[in-house]
Design a protein around this motif. Sequence first.
Motif, short mmCIF file in Angstrom:
data_model
loop_
_atom_site.label_atom_id
_atom_site.label_comp_id
_atom_site.label_asym_id
_atom_site.label_seq_id
_atom_site.Cartn_x
_atom_site.Cartn_y
_atom_site.Cartn_z
N GLN A 56 8.26 8.95 -15.48
CA GLN A 56 6.24 9.42 -14.88
C GLN A 56 6.96 9.29 -13.27
N PRO A 57 7.82 10.85 -12.85
CA PRO A 57 8.03 11.82 -11.75
C PRO A 57 7.26 11.27 -10.35
N THR A 58 6.40 11.96 -10.75
CA THR A 58 5.07 12.10 -10.38
C THR A 58 4.48 11.05 -9.56
N LEU A 59 4.33 9.88 -10.43
CA LEU A 59 3.77 8.74 -10.60
C LEU A 59 4.40 8.16 -9.47
N GLU A 60 5.97 7.69 -9.49
CA GLU A 60 6.80 7.79 -8.73
C GLU A 60 7.39 7.41 -7.33
N ALA A 61 6.93 9.31 -7.45
CA ALA A 61 7.20 9.60 -6.07
C ALA A 61 5.08 9.33 -5.45
N ALA A 62 3.65 9.49 -5.91
CA ALA A 62 3.04 8.53 -5.51
C ALA A 62 3.63 7.03 -5.08
N VAL A 63 4.05 6.53 -5.63
CA VAL A 63 4.37 4.93 -5.23
C VAL A 63 4.74 5.21 -3.93
N ALA A 64 5.73 6.09 -4.12
CA ALA A 64 7.01 5.81 -2.49
C ALA A 64 5.65 6.24 -1.29
N ARG A 65 4.94 6.84 -1.34
CA ARG A 65 4.45 7.82 -0.26
C ARG A 65 3.26 7.16 0.36
N MET A 66 2.81 6.18 -1.25
CA MET A 66 2.09 5.02 -0.78
C MET A 66 2.32 3.86 -0.03
N GLN A 67 4.07 3.53 -0.11
CA GLN A 67 4.58 2.68 0.93
C GLN A 67 4.62 3.39 1.55
N ASN A 68 4.73 4.27 2.03
CA ASN A 68 4.72 5.10 3.77
C ASN A 68 3.80 5.18 3.90
N ILE A 69 2.71 5.22 2.87
CA ILE A 69 1.09 5.11 4.39
C ILE A 69 0.78 3.30 4.32
N ILE A 70 1.21 2.07 4.01
CA ILE A 70 0.81 1.46 4.26
C ILE A 70 1.54 1.16 5.26
N LEU A 71 3.13 1.19 5.50
CA LEU A 71 4.19 1.16 6.43
C LEU A 71 3.22 2.00 7.92
N LEU A 72 3.42 3.54 8.36
CA LEU A 72 2.51 3.46 8.76
C LEU A 72 0.92 3.20 9.38
N GLY A 73 -0.01 2.61 8.56
CA GLY A 73 -0.72 1.99 8.49
C GLY A 73 -1.19 0.78 9.50
N ARG A 74 0.20 0.37 8.79
CA ARG A 74 0.85 -1.14 9.83
C ARG A 74 0.68 -1.09 10.99
N GLN A 75 1.99 0.14 11.68
CA GLN A 75 2.40 0.55 11.91
C GLN A 75 1.60 1.08 13.67
N LYS A 76 0.23 1.72 13.08
CA LYS A 76 -0.98 1.80 13.86
C LYS A 76 -1.50 1.01 14.39
N ARG A 77 -1.82 0.14 13.38
CA ARG A 77 -2.40 -1.67 13.56
C ARG A 77 -1.56 -1.66 14.88
N ASN A 78 -0.75 -2.04 14.88
CA ASN A 78 0.57 -2.64 15.90
C ASN A 78 0.50 -1.67 17.02
N GLN A 79 0.21 -0.98 16.92
CA GLN A 79 -0.31 -0.22 18.51
C GLN A 79 -1.98 -0.18 18.95
N VAL A 80 -2.04 -0.65 18.54
CA VAL A 80 -3.30 -0.83 19.52
C VAL A 80 -3.93 -2.00 18.65
N LYS A 81 -3.26 -2.92 18.24
CA LYS A 81 -3.39 -4.84 18.50
C LYS A 81 -4.63 -4.66 18.06
N ILE A 82 -4.84 -4.88 16.46
CA ILE A 82 -5.79 -4.64 15.31
C ILE A 82 -4.99 -5.39 14.54
N LYS A 83 -5.11 -6.36 14.01
CA LYS A 83 -4.72 -7.70 13.31
C LYS A 83 -5.59 -7.12 11.45
#
Length: 299
Positions: A56-83
């Motif tokens: 399922q190429p579309t699902l694989e791409a969505a999972v890859a995007r999900m990983q990017n979302i999680i990395l960006l979310g953690r990056q933003k939490r680190n920027q604003v210092k919210i655990k």
Amino acid sequence: YQTLYTTLHELTLCMAPFAPFLAEHIYRLLLPYQGSKNPISVHLCQFPAAREELIQPTLEAAVARMQNIILLGRQKRNQVKIKTKVPLARLTIIHQEQGMLDEIARLEDYIQSELNVKALEYSTDESKFINLFAKPNSPVLGKRLGKDFGTFRKLIEGLSSNHLHQLQDAGSLELQGEIFSNDDILIFREAREGTQAVSNRFISIDIDCTLNAALMREGLAREVVNRIQKTRKDIGLKVTDRIAVHYQADAELTAAIAEHGDYIMHETLCSELLAASDKGAFSFEIDDQHLELTITVIN
């Protein structure tokens, strides 16, 4: 469990030619969970064949995007210092393709769990959150274009977001007969004023980092769960042991425990969660709040 079994079984078949003894050992451990028709040894099995109907190429791409979302979310939490233990109210996921957002929506439970957000929203309007702009890769293009570099620099800096998306997707862009690649044009993203957006070349998010008293209390309750679980481990309790917890805490922690007592008890297998007058056996500091705990196993 079925997914875990399938993964381990396929792995043993794949690695049998180059790790024969380890593959055989794992295969034998899996035998009780296999059907009676399976061979007694991994070396009597057929090598796995691709099942293209499961790809399922579309699902694989969505999972890859999900990983990017999680990395960006953690990056933003680190920027604003919210655990991560402190919940946030809202996360907006931004992508220009609605089909991709629909696939990501199937994975939203994982995203909410990993980033500890209450609600997810979706948007295809990236321009509302992100300012996309470009600059020429001067060391490369200056040498290549010579006296025409100034003309093309103005063209590149004036490119619209649609042109920049085209460059990213196709890998090249033509301007006045000259072909430019992703290496020639540097693309930058910055959050628009009034947003909490972060972005990379694959996806963008906007996360509401505003905290209120209720969110803070829920975050404190998660910290209490963490300390109880740590104490369970330190005193050598079994995972299945049910416990009674007696505690002393400062005012904010006490309010958090009172509001989220059911959650704390469920997460820690606690049958009794009570305030105590005596000092606890274990002491912790949580965000300038003092907590003391006594844990007793319930037979």
